[in-house]
Design a protein around this motif. Structure first.
Motif, mmCIF file in Angstrom:
data_model
loop_
_atom_site.group_PDB
_atom_site.id
_atom_site.type_symbol
_atom_site.label_atom_id
_atom_site.label_comp_id
_atom_site.label_asym_id
_atom_site.label_seq_id
_atom_site.Cartn_x
_atom_site.Cartn_y
_atom_site.Cartn_z
ATOM 1 N N PHE A 126 0.870 -1.179 0.000
ATOM 2 C CA PHE A 126 0.000 0.000 0.000
ATOM 3 C C PHE A 126 0.905 1.226 0.000
ATOM 4 N N LEU A 127 0.852 2.003 -1.072
ATOM 5 C CA LEU A 127 1.734 3.161 -1.228
ATOM 6 C C LEU A 127 1.128 4.365 -0.502
ATOM 7 N N SER A 128 1.795 4.814 0.552
ATOM 8 C CA SER A 128 1.325 5.953 1.350
ATOM 9 C C SER A 128 2.308 7.104 1.173
ATOM 10 N N HIS A 129 1.801 8.245 0.714
ATOM 11 C CA HIS A 129 2.663 9.388 0.427
ATOM 12 C C HIS A 129 1.811 10.648 0.425
ATOM 13 N N ASN A 130 2.478 11.784 0.275
ATOM 14 C CA ASN A 130 1.798 13.073 0.156
ATOM 15 C C ASN A 130 1.944 13.581 -1.262
ATOM 16 N N TRP A 131 0.846 14.048 -1.825
ATOM 17 C CA TRP A 131 0.894 14.580 -3.175
ATOM 18 C C TRP A 131 1.653 15.895 -3.235
ATOM 19 N N SER A 132 1.839 16.550 -2.101
ATOM 20 C CA SER A 132 2.605 17.795 -2.089
ATOM 21 C C SER A 132 4.106 17.561 -2.235
ATOM 22 N N THR A 133 4.562 16.322 -2.011
ATOM 23 C CA THR A 133 5.985 16.010 -2.208
ATOM 24 C C THR A 133 6.301 16.036 -3.697
ATOM 25 N N PRO A 134 7.374 16.685 -4.112
ATOM 26 C CA PRO A 134 7.678 16.794 -5.543
ATOM 27 C C PRO A 134 7.836 15.437 -6.219
ATOM 28 N N ARG A 135 7.431 15.393 -7.473
ATOM 29 C CA ARG A 135 7.496 14.154 -8.247
ATOM 30 C C ARG A 135 8.912 13.584 -8.342
ATOM 31 N N THR A 249 2.033 -5.182 3.010
ATOM 32 C CA THR A 249 2.937 -4.209 3.610
ATOM 33 C C THR A 249 2.448 -2.798 3.287
ATOM 34 N N MET A 250 2.936 -1.832 4.034
ATOM 35 C CA MET A 250 2.695 -0.424 3.717
ATOM 36 C C MET A 250 4.038 0.215 3.391
ATOM 37 N N LEU A 251 4.125 0.793 2.208
ATOM 38 C CA LEU A 251 5.339 1.470 1.755
ATOM 39 C C LEU A 251 5.137 2.972 1.917
ATOM 40 N N ILE A 252 5.894 3.562 2.812
ATOM 41 C CA ILE A 252 5.749 4.978 3.150
ATOM 42 C C ILE A 252 6.898 5.762 2.529
ATOM 43 N N ILE A 253 6.561 6.787 1.755
ATOM 44 C CA ILE A 253 7.557 7.758 1.305
ATOM 45 C C ILE A 253 7.532 8.889 2.324
ATOM 46 N N TYR A 254 8.462 8.842 3.246
ATOM 47 C CA TYR A 254 8.422 9.763 4.386
ATOM 48 C C TYR A 254 9.075 11.091 4.020
ATOM 49 N N SER A 255 8.317 12.149 4.181
ATOM 50 C CA SER A 255 8.805 13.507 3.943
ATOM 51 C C SER A 255 8.445 14.365 5.150
ATOM 52 N N ASP A 256 8.815 15.640 5.091
ATOM 53 C CA ASP A 256 8.546 16.538 6.218
ATOM 54 C C ASP A 256 7.055 16.767 6.439
ATOM 55 N N THR A 257 6.261 16.602 5.397
ATOM 56 C CA THR A 257 4.823 16.868 5.509
ATOM 57 C C THR A 257 4.009 15.610 5.795
ATOM 58 N N TYR A 258 4.656 14.455 5.895
ATOM 59 C CA TYR A 258 3.892 13.205 6.039
ATOM 60 C C TYR A 258 3.050 13.200 7.310
ATOM 61 N N THR A 259 3.633 13.604 8.410
ATOM 62 C CA THR A 259 2.908 13.561 9.685
ATOM 63 C C THR A 259 1.994 14.763 9.888
ATOM 64 N N VAL A 282 9.627 2.020 5.355
ATOM 65 C CA VAL A 282 9.753 3.471 5.265
ATOM 66 C C VAL A 282 10.917 3.807 4.338
ATOM 67 N N VAL A 283 10.622 4.584 3.299
ATOM 68 C CA VAL A 283 11.649 5.064 2.373
ATOM 69 C C VAL A 283 11.761 6.574 2.558
ATOM 70 N N PRO A 284 12.816 7.067 3.191
ATOM 71 C CA PRO A 284 12.939 8.517 3.403
ATOM 72 C C PRO A 284 13.074 9.264 2.077
ATOM 73 N N ALA A 285 12.405 10.386 1.983
ATOM 74 C CA ALA A 285 12.457 11.178 0.754
ATOM 75 C C ALA A 285 13.837 11.780 0.523
ATOM 76 N N PHE A 286 14.629 11.960 1.594
ATOM 77 C CA PHE A 286 15.933 12.581 1.407
ATOM 78 C C PHE A 286 16.909 11.662 0.664
ATOM 79 N N LEU A 287 16.544 10.388 0.465
ATOM 80 C CA LEU A 287 17.385 9.508 -0.337
ATOM 81 C C LEU A 287 17.558 10.045 -1.752
ATOM 82 N N ALA A 288 16.540 10.748 -2.233
ATOM 83 C CA ALA A 288 16.596 11.258 -3.600
ATOM 84 C C ALA A 288 17.756 12.226 -3.803
ATOM 85 N N SER A 289 18.164 12.924 -2.755
ATOM 86 C CA SER A 289 19.299 13.834 -2.879
ATOM 87 C C SER A 289 20.572 13.275 -2.264
ATOM 88 N N MET A 290 20.443 12.408 -1.275
ATOM 89 C CA MET A 290 21.621 11.899 -0.580
ATOM 90 C C MET A 290 22.390 10.890 -1.421
#
Length: 345
Positions: A126-135, A249-259, A282-290
């Motif tokens: 189950f993909l759980s994320h925020n649409w406000s997080t950039p594509r 399972t639940m796959l979370i793209i965790y960002s600053d706005t998730y909570t 939990v997949v942290p969104a900061f992986l995209a830049s790190m």
């Protein structure tokens, strides 16, 4: 026996008060059957002490609280029960990631978006994320999660191929002059492995779709809940709890706005209540830049080792070329282990 008789007495007193309040036009609209077990488990204050039982007094507030709990429990069970099996749908993660995550741009869905999903008996993730997080952030984070192993295997194969072609003389080498002489060098293994890794990481889903692979069955709301038919959309939203109950399972793209968003907190709380924390990924969104920065640092380290370290160790310290190669390899290994552990965390 004494405990059972007290429970039965408490149940009888509570039921009499429920009937009395209902006959007087109280706020309780219906009578819910009570059991001794529910009275004891729901709230100890309902039955109170032994003296309270002996006096035949049960708190009206406690009874109302119990009725609310029982009513909410029934609503929760109905909410987690899949009433229409055709509403449970899943979409391949290849379709979600194709064209660099085009589906992750916004939450606007159409009929053809809904057609990407199909009816299924269970959901793998189950993909759980925020649409406000950039594509781009979501796409790279999901690409690392789903394509990391395939990209690593392809990079290893490219590295081995570059090594074999260099050894056989198919790929040319260049001479690098040190103070002690000239040595033939070639960076094909490093270049081929890095290019292959990133190419496969970002495009593997498109190639898999062309070959007919199905991929992991995931739940993405804009694909699995109809966005144009209001009746189906409402039914899908009402069955969201049942969809979570059917997810492995639940796959979370965790960002600053998730909570900070109500929907994602609802999804997380419901899944934790049903499945527990052991099935959360939990997949942290900061992986995209790190991760790209880490690769850039590794490439810079490779160049520095060539231009500085080898020259110093070979010419001035007196180490052999094979010893320097071994030291460089041993330096890479802890970095790879640390990067892999950080990615898994």
């Amino acid at each position: 026996c004494g405990g059972a008789s007290k429970e039965a007495e408490a149940m009888a007193i509570a039921e009499r008060q429920c009937r009395a309040e209902s006959s007087e036009g109280s706020s309780v609209p219906f009578r819910i059957p009570l059991t001794p077990a529910s009275l004891m488990v729901a709230s100890p204050s309902i039955v109170g002490s032994s003296s309270g039982l002996d006096s035949g007094v049960v708190s009206t507030r406690s009874v109302r609280r119990l009725l609310t709990m029982r009513r909410c429990s029934t609503m929760t069970r109905n909410h987690l029960t899949l009433e229409d099996a055709s509403l449970l749908r899943g979409v391949s993660h290849f379709a979600v990631l194709r064209q660099f995550g085009r589906l992750l741009t916004n939450n606007t869905g159409r009929a053809d978006t809904y057609d990407l999903s199909e009816t299924t008996e269970s959901i793998q993730a189950f993909l759980s994320h925020n649409w406000s997080t950039p594509r781009p952030v979501k796409f790279v984070a999901l690409a690392f999660h789903f394509n990391h192993r395939s990209a690593s295997a392809a990079a290893l194969a490219a590295c081995c191929a570059g090594f074999a072609l260099t050894c056989t003389g198919v790929l040319p080498v260049y001479g690098m002059t040190y103070h002690g002489g000239t040595e033939n060098r070639g960076h094909y293994c490093t270049v081929l492995s890095l290019v292959t890794y990133w190419f496969v990481l970002l495009t593997y889903q498109d190639a898999a779709l062309r070959t007919g692979r199905r991929g992991t069955r995931v739940f993405l709301d804009k694909c699995c809940i109809h966005q144009t038919d209001e009746r189906l959309k409402r039914k899908g939203i009402e069955q969201l709890g049942a969809f979570l109950a059917k997810a492995d399972t639940m796959l979370i793209i965790y960002s600053d706005t998730y909570t900070k968003k109500l929907w994602t907190m609802y999804e997380l709380a419901t899944f934790l209540a049903i499945r527990g924390p052991g099935r959360l990924v939990v997949v942290p969104a900061f992986l995209a830049s790190m991760i790209p920065k880490a690769f850039a640092c590794a490439a810079a380290y490779s160049l520095v080792s060539e231009l500085l370290c080898i020259t110093v160790f070979v010419d001035y310290v007196g180490f052999s070329r094979s010893t320097v190669t071994l030291l460089t390899t041993l330096t890479y290994l802890p970095l790879l282990v640390a990067a892999n552990a950080l990615f898994r965390w």
